[in-house]
Design an enzyme around this catalytic site. Structure first.
Site, mmCIF file in Angstrom:
data_model
loop_
_atom_site.group_PDB
_atom_site.id
_atom_site.type_symbol
_atom_site.label_atom_id
_atom_site.label_comp_id
_atom_site.label_asym_id
_atom_site.label_seq_id
_atom_site.Cartn_x
_atom_site.Cartn_y
_atom_site.Cartn_z
ATOM 1 N N SER A 1 8.374 40.210 27.278
ATOM 2 C CA SER A 1 9.841 40.191 27.355
ATOM 3 C C SER A 1 10.361 39.918 25.960
ATOM 4 C CB SER A 1 10.306 39.071 28.292
ATOM 5 O OG SER A 1 11.632 38.700 27.951
ATOM 6 N N HIS B 1 9.492 44.430 28.837
ATOM 7 C CA HIS B 1 10.358 43.879 29.879
ATOM 8 C C HIS B 1 11.704 43.526 29.234
ATOM 9 C CE1 HIS B 1 10.963 41.378 33.586
ATOM 10 N NE2 HIS B 1 11.602 40.561 32.764
ATOM 11 N N MET C 1 21.225 40.152 31.142
ATOM 12 C CA MET C 1 21.974 39.029 31.728
ATOM 13 C C MET C 1 23.453 39.156 31.396
ATOM 14 S SD MET C 1 19.473 35.974 30.512
ATOM 15 C CE MET C 1 17.718 35.999 30.839
ATOM 16 N N MET D 1 19.667 40.979 35.740
ATOM 17 C CA MET D 1 20.197 39.700 36.229
ATOM 18 C C MET D 1 21.702 39.747 36.022
ATOM 19 S SD MET D 1 17.200 37.331 34.612
ATOM 20 C CE MET D 1 16.796 38.581 33.393
ATOM 21 N N MET E 1 9.834 35.373 40.454
ATOM 22 C CA MET E 1 10.311 34.490 39.384
ATOM 23 C C MET E 1 9.589 33.154 39.473
ATOM 24 S SD MET E 1 12.463 36.237 37.610
ATOM 25 C CE MET E 1 12.677 34.895 36.432
ATOM 26 N N GLY F 1 17.454 33.126 33.696
ATOM 27 C CA GLY F 1 18.575 32.822 32.802
ATOM 28 C C GLY F 1 18.139 32.559 31.364
ATOM 29 N N ASP G 1 7.089 36.131 36.354
ATOM 30 C CA ASP G 1 8.016 36.077 35.221
ATOM 31 C C ASP G 1 8.559 34.660 35.043
ATOM 32 O OD1 ASP G 1 9.840 36.673 33.247
ATOM 33 O OD2 ASP G 1 11.154 37.892 34.511
HETATM 34 C C1 DX5 Z 1 14.104 34.634 32.551
HETATM 35 C C2 DX5 Z 1 13.592 36.013 32.252
HETATM 36 C C3 DX5 Z 1 12.213 36.077 31.761
HETATM 37 C C4 DX5 Z 1 11.919 35.289 30.571
HETATM 38 C C5 DX5 Z 1 10.433 35.115 30.442
HETATM 39 O O1 DX5 Z 1 15.327 34.741 33.154
HETATM 40 O O2 DX5 Z 1 13.642 36.815 33.405
HETATM 41 O O3 DX5 Z 1 11.753 37.405 31.638
HETATM 42 O O4 DX5 Z 1 12.434 35.845 29.403
HETATM 43 O O5 DX5 Z 1 10.346 34.237 29.489
HETATM 44 P P1 DX5 Z 1 9.299 33.129 29.200
HETATM 45 O O6 DX5 Z 1 7.977 33.783 29.176
HETATM 46 O O7 DX5 Z 1 9.819 32.698 27.888
HETATM 47 O O8 DX5 Z 1 9.428 32.078 30.267
HETATM 48 ZN ZN ZN Z 2 12.650 38.802 33.249
#
Ligand code: DX5
Ligand code: ZN
Length: 226
Positions: A9, A34, A38, A69, A138, A143, A176
């Site tokens: 990501s 990814h 947001m 999101m 998740m 966020g 994730d």
């Molecule tokens: C959170 C995101 C993730 C996040 C993953 O809302 O959906 O994709 O960026 O990040 P890490 O690996 O930093 O927890």
């Molecule tokens: Zn994500």
């Protein structure tokens, strides 16, 4: 399943060097990028939108999947398709009819995934699980990047992977949030087949080394299972 995908990501990457940050993980062996989208409403943070995705489309061959999101994802799926995403992952907690939206996304020629927040029970998606090629669990509250992994979600990953095996087409089980070298064996043992990794790669002093360590941890955990 004989291989675990790793899809970085870019949320925690250095946006001033985004092209390099993407090419670095591509060379390291990433399976896709990814994209965390947001809107400040569905989640309390704002990231980036289709125009940025369009700009980075030309710097890599890797597939792009957008994790939406946002409050009204249905209003933006064409824009993300036009920006060059290969697939869209929607949340089942949105106020729209997400099964219908999934059909629309597919009709636009993209892959489609369904996501559950940590508190959302599997039964919410179980009846329609076979319509999705990816299911994203998740393991933090969505966020922000860099949050701590929620171990209580492991049971849901186990149940989902058991369920997935009974389907005609095995969906990819993605996780994730808080995935790193330490949490990778836990999620792989629970049945995850794709790791979304942000901070553990992009906030590491050596992102390529961090990627490789996660890959090795995933392979070792997978070997133990076989
Ligand atoms: C959170 C995101 C993730 C996040 C993953 O809302 O959906 O994709 O960026 O990040 P890490 O690996 O930093 O927890
Ligand atoms: Zn994500």
């Amino acid at each position: 399943m004989n291989r675990i995908e790793i899809r970085p990501s870019i949320l925690s990457s250095d946006f001033s060097r985004l092209a390099e940050e993407i090419q670095l993980v591509e060379k390291a062996g990433a399976d896709g990028i990814h994209l965390d989208i947001m809107d400040g409403h569905f989640v309390p943070n704002i990231s980036f939108g289709p125009s940025l995705v369009h700009s980075i489309r030309k710097v890599t061959q890797l597939p792009f999947w957008a994790h939406l999101m946002i409050e009204k994802p249905g209003d933006y799926v064409e824009a993300f398709r036009d920006a060059g995403v290969n697939g869209i992952t929607i949340h089942c907690e949105i106020d729209e009819d997400w099964v219908e939206l999934a059909d629309r996304i597919r009709g636009l020629g993209m892959g489609v995934g369904i996501t559950l927040n940590p508190e959302t029970p599997l039964r919410k998606i179980e009846p329609v699980l076979d319509r999705f090629e990816r299911v994203l669990v998740m393991t933090v509250h969505p966020g922000f990047g860099g949050q701590a992994f929620m171990g209580e979600v492991l049971e849901k990953i186990r149940a989902l992977s058991r369920m997935a095996f009974s389907l005609p087409h095995l969906p990819i089980v993605e996780v994730d949030g808080g995935i790193d070298e330490v949490t990778t064996p836990l999620v792989v043992e629970a049945g995850a087949t794709c790791l979304i990794v942000g901070a553990a790669i992009y906030q590491a002093p050596d992102p390529v080394l961090a990627f490789q360590k996660i890959k090795v941890a995933a392979e070792q955990a997978l070997q133990k299972q076989q």
